[in-house]
Design a protein around this motif. Structure first.
Motif, PDB file in Angstrom:
ATOM      1  N   VAL A   1       0.860  -1.182   0.000  1.00  0.00           N
ATOM      2  CA  VAL A   1       0.000   0.000   0.000  1.00  0.00           C
ATOM      3  C   VAL A   1       0.894   1.227   0.000  1.00  0.00           C
TER       4      VAL A   1
ATOM      5  N   ALA B   1      -6.726   5.816  -2.617  1.00  0.00           N
ATOM      6  CA  ALA B   1      -5.698   4.954  -2.052  1.00  0.00           C
ATOM      7  C   ALA B   1      -5.043   4.189  -3.196  1.00  0.00           C
TER       8      ALA B   1
ATOM      9  N   VAL C   1      -9.398  -0.584   0.942  1.00  0.00           N
ATOM     10  CA  VAL C   1      -8.017  -1.062   0.973  1.00  0.00           C
ATOM     11  C   VAL C   1      -7.921  -2.389   1.719  1.00  0.00           C
TER      12      VAL C   1
ATOM     13  N   ILE D   1      -2.516   0.943  -4.344  1.00  0.00           N
ATOM     14  CA  ILE D   1      -1.887  -0.337  -4.022  1.00  0.00           C
ATOM     15  C   ILE D   1      -1.040  -0.764  -5.217  1.00  0.00           C
TER      16      ILE D   1
ATOM     17  N   CYS E   1      -6.610  -5.924   0.114  1.00  0.00           N
ATOM     18  CA  CYS E   1      -5.414  -6.556   0.694  1.00  0.00           C
ATOM     19  C   CYS E   1      -5.720  -7.942   1.238  1.00  0.00           C
TER      20      CYS E   1
END
Length: 406
Positions: free
Chosen positions: A15, A25, A116, A27, A120
């Protein structure tokens, strides 16, 4: 060709943005063997802008299948050429995917912890490792632990930055000490529980959120003083009380109604907590003086925006009409001034009988002339806004906005 991800360990993610809410966000996903990329990206489903309608339309299923289906390397190359922006979604999350190199992709999703965390967790469950290959924290046996270690560092950095900015604006030694303590007490671990909410027990996460939210008002006022407004009819001694509390004559004192026309403020500290005491123009029905009338309007505005309202009176009979027009804040106390001029039995029972609007309000008898009752008044004010005092082991949400607390 079938590639064994577990044995090759060739796919990784990290991240790139700090934890907490934000617009976007990012990644980053990398692989050492191109043939493992389709498995790493297996949960992606691609869409692209429709040139005619301007809306998002699905890519025809040639080489690219919906989620959880195998995608060939050739299919990836045809759709995700280097530098091309692709629109799509990861399960239910809208996102943008960019291929930044032959073996590297960037996923840009909604900011915040939920999107996120979900992506993940999916990557980890698919055997994708977190972090750079040379990062010691990455472990094939415990990928979730490595993820927590990296996130904890980010959380600690956010807390330290919040502490650094807030302590510079602390208004007392006590609040400064409480701010500094947040860098070393349980706050970071509590924030980690919220950040990893998808992998934590729902009851535990809810309890942590509620506990931090319960301290939110105190945390906000470690640097910003609570506003305490003195309001009442003209000539009941509001300005005299202010002067006694401030220890100096900040308000003009006169027995002529309408003397105080502007809002007068003075900052002070009560038992280590910051307060801003506000003197207002006397509340009464419309004045012929336009300046005084403006002051009365400002008084009504101040009473609606305060944390604590002190209704000052020396005669309850004058209060009924005014109180019927006001929405009293949660922390309201009736301050009966000039108690040195009357017998004690004269200002308890008549007060409640004359003004039903005051029923249930606490009453504190004071004298601006002698100072009688002022310590009790200040103690009541402090207890109203800080009913339970925190210590240095209490986690206070000094960075509540970043973690959507409250």
């Amino acid at each position: 060709m079938t590639v064994d991800l577990d044995s090759s360990g060739s796919c990784r993610f990290r991240v790139l943005t700090a934890p907490g809410p934000g617009a976007v966000a990012v990644i980053e996903l990398t692989c050492e063997i191109l043939e493992t990329a389709p498995h790493m990206l297996r949960r992606l489903s691609f869409v692209r802008p429709n040139a005619q309608s301007g809306i998002l339309a699905s890519v025809p299923p040639d080489n690219v299948a919906p989620q959880n289906a195998a995608v060939s390397v050739k299919g990836l190359d045809s759709i995700m050429s280097l530098g091309r922006i692709c629109y799509g979604y990861w399960n239910a999350e809208d996102l943008v995917v960019v291929r930044t190199s032959e073996l590297t992709w960037e996923i840009q999703c909604h900011g915040g912890t939920i999107a996120v965390n979900r992506i993940c967790r999916d990557l980890l469950s698919d055997g994708v490792l977190e972090g750079d290959r040379d990062t010691e924290a990455v472990s094939l046996a415990t990928p979730a632990a490595s993820m927590d270690a990296l996130r904890l560092k980010d959380v600690q950095l956010i807390v330290k930055q919040a502490v650094r900015s807030r302590v510079a604006n602390a208004r007392s030694r006590r609040t400064a000490g409480l701010i500094l303590a947040q860098a070393s007490n349980s706050l970071c671990q509590d924030l980690m529980t919220i950040l990893n909410s998808l992998s934590k027990d729902v009851v535990e996460v809810k309890a942590v959120r509620q506990r931090l939210a319960g301290w939110l008002d105190v945390a906000d006022h470690l640097t910003e003083p609570w506003r305490v407004v003195f309001a009442g009819a003209p000539n009941v001694g509001k300005s005299s009380l202010m002067n006694m509390i401030a220890g100096m004559e900040r308000s003009i004192v006169c027995d002529q109604p309408g003397t105080t026309r502007d809002i007068v403020e003075v900052d002070g500290v009560v038992e280590g907590w910051p307060f801003r005491f506000v003197d207002t123009a006397g509340l009464r029905e419309g004045s012929e003086d336009q300046i005084e009338e403006l002051g009365i309007q400002q008084s009504h505005l101040a009473t609606s925006q305060c944390d604590v309202l002190c209704l000052v009176s020396d005669d309850a009979g004058a209060w009924h009409d005014q109180l019927s027009l006001m929405k009293l804040p949660k922390h309201t106390v009736l301050v009966r001034n000039k108690c040195d001029l009357m017998a004690e039995l004269d200002f308890v029972q008549p007060l409640r009988n004359k003004s039903p609007a005051l029923s249930g309000l606490p009453i504190i008898h004071v004298s601006a002339h002698t100072g009688h009752g002022l310590p009790e008044l200040l103690e009541w004010i402090r207890r109203a806004v800080v009913p339970q005092e925190p210590d240095k082991n209490t986690a206070l949400p000094v960075c509540a906005r970043q973690f959507e607390i409250g």
